[in-house]
Write a protein that holds these residues in place. Structure first.
Motif, PDB file in Angstrom:
ATOM      1  N   MET A 264       0.841  -1.183   0.000  1.00  0.00           N
ATOM      2  CA  MET A 264       0.000   0.000   0.000  1.00  0.00           C
ATOM      3  C   MET A 264       0.884   1.242   0.000  1.00  0.00           C
ATOM      4  O   MET A 264       1.811   1.361   0.784  1.00  0.00           O
ATOM      5  CB  MET A 264      -0.898  -0.031   1.235  1.00  0.00           C
ATOM      6  N   THR A 265       0.585   2.168  -0.888  1.00  0.00           N
ATOM      7  CA  THR A 265       1.384   3.388  -0.951  1.00  0.00           C
ATOM      8  C   THR A 265       0.754   4.472  -0.078  1.00  0.00           C
ATOM      9  O   THR A 265      -0.451   4.573   0.040  1.00  0.00           O
ATOM     10  CB  THR A 265       1.476   3.902  -2.401  1.00  0.00           C
ATOM     11  N   ASP A 266       1.598   5.272   0.527  1.00  0.00           N
ATOM     12  CA  ASP A 266       1.112   6.380   1.339  1.00  0.00           C
ATOM     13  C   ASP A 266       0.659   7.501   0.421  1.00  0.00           C
ATOM     14  O   ASP A 266       1.275   7.785  -0.595  1.00  0.00           O
ATOM     15  CB  ASP A 266       2.217   6.884   2.266  1.00  0.00           C
ATOM     16  N   LYS A 267      -0.432   8.145   0.809  1.00  0.00           N
ATOM     17  CA  LYS A 267      -0.954   9.272   0.047  1.00  0.00           C
ATOM     18  C   LYS A 267      -0.729  10.549   0.842  1.00  0.00           C
ATOM     19  O   LYS A 267      -0.755  10.552   2.053  1.00  0.00           O
ATOM     20  CB  LYS A 267      -2.440   9.083  -0.224  1.00  0.00           C
ATOM     21  N   THR A 268      -0.524  11.630   0.137  1.00  0.00           N
ATOM     22  CA  THR A 268      -0.351  12.937   0.753  1.00  0.00           C
ATOM     23  C   THR A 268      -1.659  13.690   0.620  1.00  0.00           C
ATOM     24  O   THR A 268      -2.115  13.958  -0.494  1.00  0.00           O
ATOM     25  CB  THR A 268       0.770  13.717   0.055  1.00  0.00           C
ATOM     26  N   TYR A 269      -2.276  14.017   1.754  1.00  0.00           N
ATOM     27  CA  TYR A 269      -3.525  14.763   1.767  1.00  0.00           C
ATOM     28  C   TYR A 269      -3.229  16.215   2.111  1.00  0.00           C
ATOM     29  O   TYR A 269      -2.579  16.500   3.096  1.00  0.00           O
ATOM     30  CB  TYR A 269      -4.506  14.179   2.788  1.00  0.00           C
ATOM     31  N   LEU A 270      -3.719  17.127   1.266  1.00  0.00           N
ATOM     32  CA  LEU A 270      -3.507  18.554   1.463  1.00  0.00           C
ATOM     33  C   LEU A 270      -4.843  19.277   1.450  1.00  0.00           C
ATOM     34  O   LEU A 270      -5.791  18.835   0.795  1.00  0.00           O
ATOM     35  CB  LEU A 270      -2.642  19.129   0.338  1.00  0.00           C
ATOM     36  N   THR A 271      -4.904  20.405   2.123  1.00  0.00           N
ATOM     37  CA  THR A 271      -6.086  21.250   2.030  1.00  0.00           C
ATOM     38  C   THR A 271      -6.056  21.945   0.668  1.00  0.00           C
ATOM     39  O   THR A 271      -5.003  22.023   0.020  1.00  0.00           O
ATOM     40  CB  THR A 271      -6.100  22.308   3.146  1.00  0.00           C
ATOM     41  N   PRO A 272      -7.187  22.464   0.214  1.00  0.00           N
ATOM     42  CA  PRO A 272      -7.179  23.210  -1.047  1.00  0.00           C
ATOM     43  C   PRO A 272      -6.212  24.395  -1.023  1.00  0.00           C
ATOM     44  O   PRO A 272      -5.569  24.691  -2.032  1.00  0.00           O
ATOM     45  CB  PRO A 272      -8.627  23.684  -1.185  1.00  0.00           C
TER      46      PRO A 272
END
Length: 80
Positions: free
Chosen positions: A1-9
């Motif tokens: 499983m790859t890590d995802k980068t979550y950002l605000t708009p």
């Protein structure tokens, strides 16, 4: 499983050097799909952008692969 980068708009707009208001009102509404490029956080109001998916879209890789895509009249794509 790859890590995802979550950002605000706002964070995403800063990375792309867009005005945050323009990013929300134009880029997100016309080019990013909920569930593909961004998700709604716990309360349903906060949006979190999946940075890796946005990069794929910028590099022209969005919509390729095994997902069926229908080209639309104005250059958009309908993800089936």
């Amino acid at each position: 499983m790859t890590d995802k980068t979550y950002l605000t708009p706002e964070q995403t707009a800063a990375r792309l050097q867009f005005n945050p208001r323009y990013f929300r009102n134009v880029v997100m509404k016309k080019h990013l799909l909920e569930g593909v490029h961004y998700v709604r956080a716990f309360d349903g109001r906060k949006l979190l952008i999946i940075w890796e998916r946005v990069e794929e879209e910028l590099l022209g890789a969005g919509g390729t692969g095994n997902t069926p895509v229908i080209p639309m009249a104005r250059g958009g794509r309908c993800h089936v």
